[in-house]
Design a protein around this motif. Structure first.
Motif, PDB file in Angstrom:
ATOM      1  N   LEU A   1       0.814  -1.218   0.000  1.00 51.25           N
ATOM      2  CA  LEU A   1       0.000   0.000   0.000  1.00 51.25           C
ATOM      3  C   LEU A   1       0.852   1.275   0.000  1.00 51.25           C
ATOM      4  O   LEU A   1       0.341   2.350  -0.334  1.00 51.25           O
ATOM      5  N   ALA A   2       2.141   1.161   0.374  1.00 52.50           N
ATOM      6  CA  ALA A   2       3.043   2.328   0.423  1.00 52.50           C
ATOM      7  C   ALA A   2       2.353   3.505   1.114  1.00 52.50           C
ATOM      8  O   ALA A   2       2.131   4.564   0.529  1.00 52.50           O
ATOM      9  N   ILE A   3       2.018   3.320   2.376  1.00 52.20           N
ATOM     10  CA  ILE A   3       1.132   4.245   3.096  1.00 52.20           C
ATOM     11  C   ILE A   3       1.730   5.639   3.272  1.00 52.20           C
ATOM     12  O   ILE A   3       2.855   5.801   3.747  1.00 52.20           O
ATOM     13  N   ASP A   4       0.964   6.629   2.885  1.00 53.55           N
ATOM     14  CA  ASP A   4       1.267   8.042   3.131  1.00 53.55           C
ATOM     15  C   ASP A   4       0.589   8.407   4.454  1.00 53.55           C
ATOM     16  O   ASP A   4      -0.642   8.312   4.560  1.00 53.55           O
ATOM     17  N   PRO A   5       1.337   8.826   5.478  1.00 51.29           N
ATOM     18  CA  PRO A   5       0.732   9.111   6.785  1.00 51.29           C
ATOM     19  C   PRO A   5      -0.361  10.182   6.748  1.00 51.29           C
ATOM     20  O   PRO A   5      -1.181  10.259   7.660  1.00 51.29           O
ATOM     21  N   THR A   6      -0.382  10.977   5.670  1.00 50.27           N
ATOM     22  CA  THR A   6      -1.398  12.029   5.563  1.00 50.27           C
ATOM     23  C   THR A   6      -2.559  11.622   4.650  1.00 50.27           C
ATOM     24  O   THR A   6      -3.460  12.416   4.400  1.00 50.27           O
ATOM     25  N   GLY A   7      -2.520  10.399   4.147  1.00 51.36           N
ATOM     26  CA  GLY A   7      -3.504   9.974   3.155  1.00 51.36           C
ATOM     27  C   GLY A   7      -4.785   9.413   3.748  1.00 51.36           C
ATOM     28  O   GLY A   7      -4.905   9.192   4.959  1.00 51.36           O
ATOM     29  N   ILE A   8      -5.739   9.172   2.847  1.00 53.74           N
ATOM     30  CA  ILE A   8      -7.021   8.571   3.233  1.00 53.74           C
ATOM     31  C   ILE A   8      -7.067   7.159   2.643  1.00 53.74           C
ATOM     32  O   ILE A   8      -6.861   6.974   1.438  1.00 53.74           O
ATOM     33  N   TYR A   9      -7.333   6.186   3.517  1.00 56.46           N
ATOM     34  CA  TYR A   9      -7.290   4.781   3.109  1.00 56.46           C
ATOM     35  C   TYR A   9      -8.612   4.080   3.403  1.00 56.46           C
ATOM     36  O   TYR A   9      -9.350   4.468   4.299  1.00 56.46           O
ATOM     37  N   LEU A  10      -8.847   3.033   2.609  1.00 53.13           N
ATOM     38  CA  LEU A  10     -10.067   2.239   2.754  1.00 53.13           C
ATOM     39  C   LEU A  10      -9.684   0.786   3.000  1.00 53.13           C
ATOM     40  O   LEU A  10      -8.891   0.217   2.265  1.00 53.13           O
ATOM     41  N   ASP A  11     -10.236   0.201   4.059  1.00 54.15           N
ATOM     42  CA  ASP A  11     -10.172  -1.251   4.243  1.00 54.15           C
ATOM     43  C   ASP A  11     -11.595  -1.743   4.031  1.00 54.15           C
ATOM     44  O   ASP A  11     -12.471  -1.499   4.858  1.00 54.15           O
ATOM     45  N   GLY A  12     -11.819  -2.411   2.911  1.00 55.60           N
ATOM     46  CA  GLY A  12     -13.181  -2.820   2.560  1.00 55.60           C
ATOM     47  C   GLY A  12     -13.669  -4.047   3.296  1.00 55.60           C
ATOM     48  O   GLY A  12     -14.837  -4.405   3.193  1.00 55.60           O
ATOM     49  N   THR A  13     -12.752  -4.711   4.031  1.00 53.11           N
ATOM     50  CA  THR A  13     -13.098  -5.944   4.740  1.00 53.11           C
ATOM     51  C   THR A  13     -12.466  -5.898   6.126  1.00 53.11           C
ATOM     52  O   THR A  13     -11.416  -6.501   6.366  1.00 53.11           O
ATOM     53  N   ALA A  14     -13.096  -5.195   7.041  1.00 52.20           N
ATOM     54  CA  ALA A  14     -12.507  -4.931   8.362  1.00 52.20           C
ATOM     55  C   ALA A  14     -12.187  -6.196   9.139  1.00 52.20           C
ATOM     56  O   ALA A  14     -11.174  -6.267   9.832  1.00 52.20           O
ATOM     57  N   GLY A  15     -13.055  -7.212   9.043  1.00 51.00           N
ATOM     58  CA  GLY A  15     -12.833  -8.426   9.825  1.00 51.00           C
ATOM     59  C   GLY A  15     -12.710  -8.078  11.301  1.00 51.00           C
ATOM     60  O   GLY A  15     -13.480  -7.278  11.835  1.00 51.00           O
ATOM     61  N   GLY A  16     -11.695  -8.635  11.966  1.00 51.51           N
ATOM     62  CA  GLY A  16     -11.483  -8.318  13.380  1.00 51.51           C
ATOM     63  C   GLY A  16     -10.681  -7.052  13.594  1.00 51.51           C
ATOM     64  O   GLY A  16     -10.340  -6.717  14.722  1.00 51.51           O
TER      65      GLY A  16
ATOM     66  N   ALA B   1     -18.766   1.031  -1.483  1.00 50.49           N
ATOM     67  CA  ALA B   1     -17.704   1.909  -0.986  1.00 50.49           C
ATOM     68  C   ALA B   1     -17.943   3.373  -1.331  1.00 50.49           C
ATOM     69  O   ALA B   1     -17.759   4.260  -0.495  1.00 50.49           O
ATOM     70  N   ARG B   2     -18.386   3.621  -2.558  1.00 49.90           N
ATOM     71  CA  ARG B   2     -18.559   5.013  -2.976  1.00 49.90           C
ATOM     72  C   ARG B   2     -19.575   5.745  -2.099  1.00 49.90           C
ATOM     73  O   ARG B   2     -19.290   6.828  -1.586  1.00 49.90           O
ATOM     74  N   SER B   3     -20.734   5.129  -1.908  1.00 47.86           N
ATOM     75  CA  SER B   3     -21.759   5.808  -1.105  1.00 47.86           C
ATOM     76  C   SER B   3     -21.322   5.930   0.360  1.00 47.86           C
ATOM     77  O   SER B   3     -21.608   6.925   1.019  1.00 47.86           O
ATOM     78  N   ALA B   4     -20.583   4.931   0.872  1.00 40.58           N
ATOM     79  CA  ALA B   4     -20.089   5.000   2.252  1.00 40.58           C
ATOM     80  C   ALA B   4     -19.111   6.164   2.417  1.00 40.58           C
ATOM     81  O   ALA B   4     -19.189   6.928   3.381  1.00 40.58           O
ATOM     82  N   LEU B   5     -18.201   6.298   1.455  1.00 40.60           N
ATOM     83  CA  LEU B   5     -17.214   7.375   1.525  1.00 40.60           C
ATOM     84  C   LEU B   5     -17.848   8.742   1.289  1.00 40.60           C
ATOM     85  O   LEU B   5     -17.547   9.711   1.995  1.00 40.60           O
ATOM     86  N   TYR B   6     -18.732   8.819   0.295  1.00 45.14           N
ATOM     87  CA  TYR B   6     -19.408  10.092   0.025  1.00 45.14           C
ATOM     88  C   TYR B   6     -20.195  10.549   1.249  1.00 45.14           C
ATOM     89  O   TYR B   6     -20.280  11.744   1.543  1.00 45.14           O
ATOM     90  N   GLY B   7     -20.778   9.578   1.963  1.00 48.32           N
ATOM     91  CA  GLY B   7     -21.529   9.901   3.174  1.00 48.32           C
ATOM     92  C   GLY B   7     -20.658  10.520   4.254  1.00 48.32           C
ATOM     93  O   GLY B   7     -21.154  11.212   5.157  1.00 48.32           O
ATOM     94  N   LEU B   8     -19.345  10.279   4.164  1.00 47.29           N
ATOM     95  CA  LEU B   8     -18.390  10.852   5.122  1.00 47.29           C
ATOM     96  C   LEU B   8     -17.690  12.083   4.542  1.00 47.29           C
ATOM     97  O   LEU B   8     -16.745  12.609   5.136  1.00 47.29           O
ATOM     98  N   GLY B   9     -18.145  12.515   3.368  1.00 47.64           N
ATOM     99  CA  GLY B   9     -17.544  13.693   2.734  1.00 47.64           C
ATOM    100  C   GLY B   9     -16.223  13.403   2.040  1.00 47.64           C
ATOM    101  O   GLY B   9     -15.426  14.313   1.801  1.00 47.64           O
ATOM    102  N   ILE B  10     -15.966  12.129   1.715  1.00 46.63           N
ATOM    103  CA  ILE B  10     -14.706  11.729   1.076  1.00 46.63           C
ATOM    104  C   ILE B  10     -14.975  11.371  -0.382  1.00 46.63           C
ATOM    105  O   ILE B  10     -15.826  10.546  -0.677  1.00 46.63           O
TER     106      ILE B  10
END
Length: 309
Positions: A17-32, A80-89
């Protein structure tokens, strides 16, 4: 039952994922919350949105993500799209899907995923909608055989479907072991002796059908890839050949510029690749991980990076 899930290929996912500490990320399968919590710990001003359709997973992930820059939403990743849009993302820097059935779902007999323990024949990840019992008690022999053949790659699909139809006319299926017994009884004795889990492929097929997993995956991948910013990474862990084939083909399609038929001498479509493959071949678990977590043995990780316009 406590929700437990050892995150598979964790370090490989974080690296992919090469995570950017300032970025916005999605985990579509949270599990535990195993992957989610480790992504969130690497964020400073960034944010993680974690989705899961299973209410048990949402409850467990909530504990794992407490105090971290993360938001949980109970929904399927194909929304995912509607979930993120609902959060203003509107856009994300990276996304992860871990398509495995969680340890909790398999080990909690009451969820009806296991062919080893007796329980109501359920198999619903969302715990809503028609169950596996509804499916096996109403579908035609032809439809059952198609499901077993396509989703379970079961060579005895027609015989098993016939036995299911025969048994349900006597008594409708209610429990997992009723179904496992019917499946085993449809197989030749030599196959039963050789295969210690003769119902495994059929249970996989029915689970995929009950949860519309392949349709959801195809739709969800398109939606999530579209949400990525240029340079954003999309990592997907699969656990069986049907999922992996779908992901591999979709990634290859995104990473291919020209879509002209092969017989054309020159390109006329003017196509442009949408992504760049980060993993040419899938990443699999190391020997150390296999020893620690036997459910990682069939896991395959593929990663793609979205290209700019």
């Amino acid at each position: 039952m406590e929700f437990s899930h050892i995150p598979v290929l964790l370090n490989e996912c974080l690296e992919g994922l090469a995570i950017d500490p300032t970025g916005i990320y999605l985990d579509g399968t949270a599990g535990g919350g195993g992957h989610s919590s480790q992504i969130a710990r690497r964020l400073t001003t960034g944010r993680l949105v974690s989705l899961d359709q299973d209410p048990d997973a949402i409850e467990a992930a909530g504990k794992a993500l407490e105090g971290l820059p993360a938001t949980l939403v109970q929904t399927n990743f194909c929304n995912a799209r509607s979930a993120l849009y609902g959060l203003g993302i509107e856009k994300i820097n990276g996304a992860l899907l871990d398509l495995g059935v969680s340890s909790h779902q398999l080990d909690d007999a009451s969820r009806g995923f296991s062919y080893r323990q007796d329980a109501p024949l359920d198999m619903r990840m969302s715990q809503s909608g028609p169950t596996a019992a509804d499916l096996v008690n109403t579908a035609s022999r032809e439809e059952l055989a198609r499901i077993l053949r396509e989703y379970g790659e079961e060579p005895y699909a027609w015989a098993i479907a016939g036995r299911i139809v025969q048994r349900r006319e006597e008594t409708p299926f209610v429990t997992t072991l009723q179904l496992a017994d019917a499946i085993a009884s449809a197989l030749p004795p030599a196959v039963r002796r050789k295969d210690k889990n003769p119902a495994r492929r059929s249970f996989q097929a029915l689970r995929i059908a009950v949860n519309s997993e392949l349709d959801v995956l195809s739709q969800g991948m398109d939606e999530i890839f579209d949400l990525l910013v240029p340079g954003g990474r999309f990592a997907i862990i699969t656990f069986h050949s049907l999922e992996d084939r779908l992901v591999k083909n979709k990634f290859r399609q995104w990473a291919t510029a020209c879509t002209c038929p092969p017989e054309y001498p020159v390109c006329v479509c003017g196509g442009k690749a949408k992504g760049k493959l980060i993993t040419r071949k899938p990443i699999e678990a190391t020997a150390a991980e296999l020893e620690e977590n036997r459910r990682s043995r069939s896991a395959k990780l593929r990663v793609i990076e979205k290209l700019g316009d």
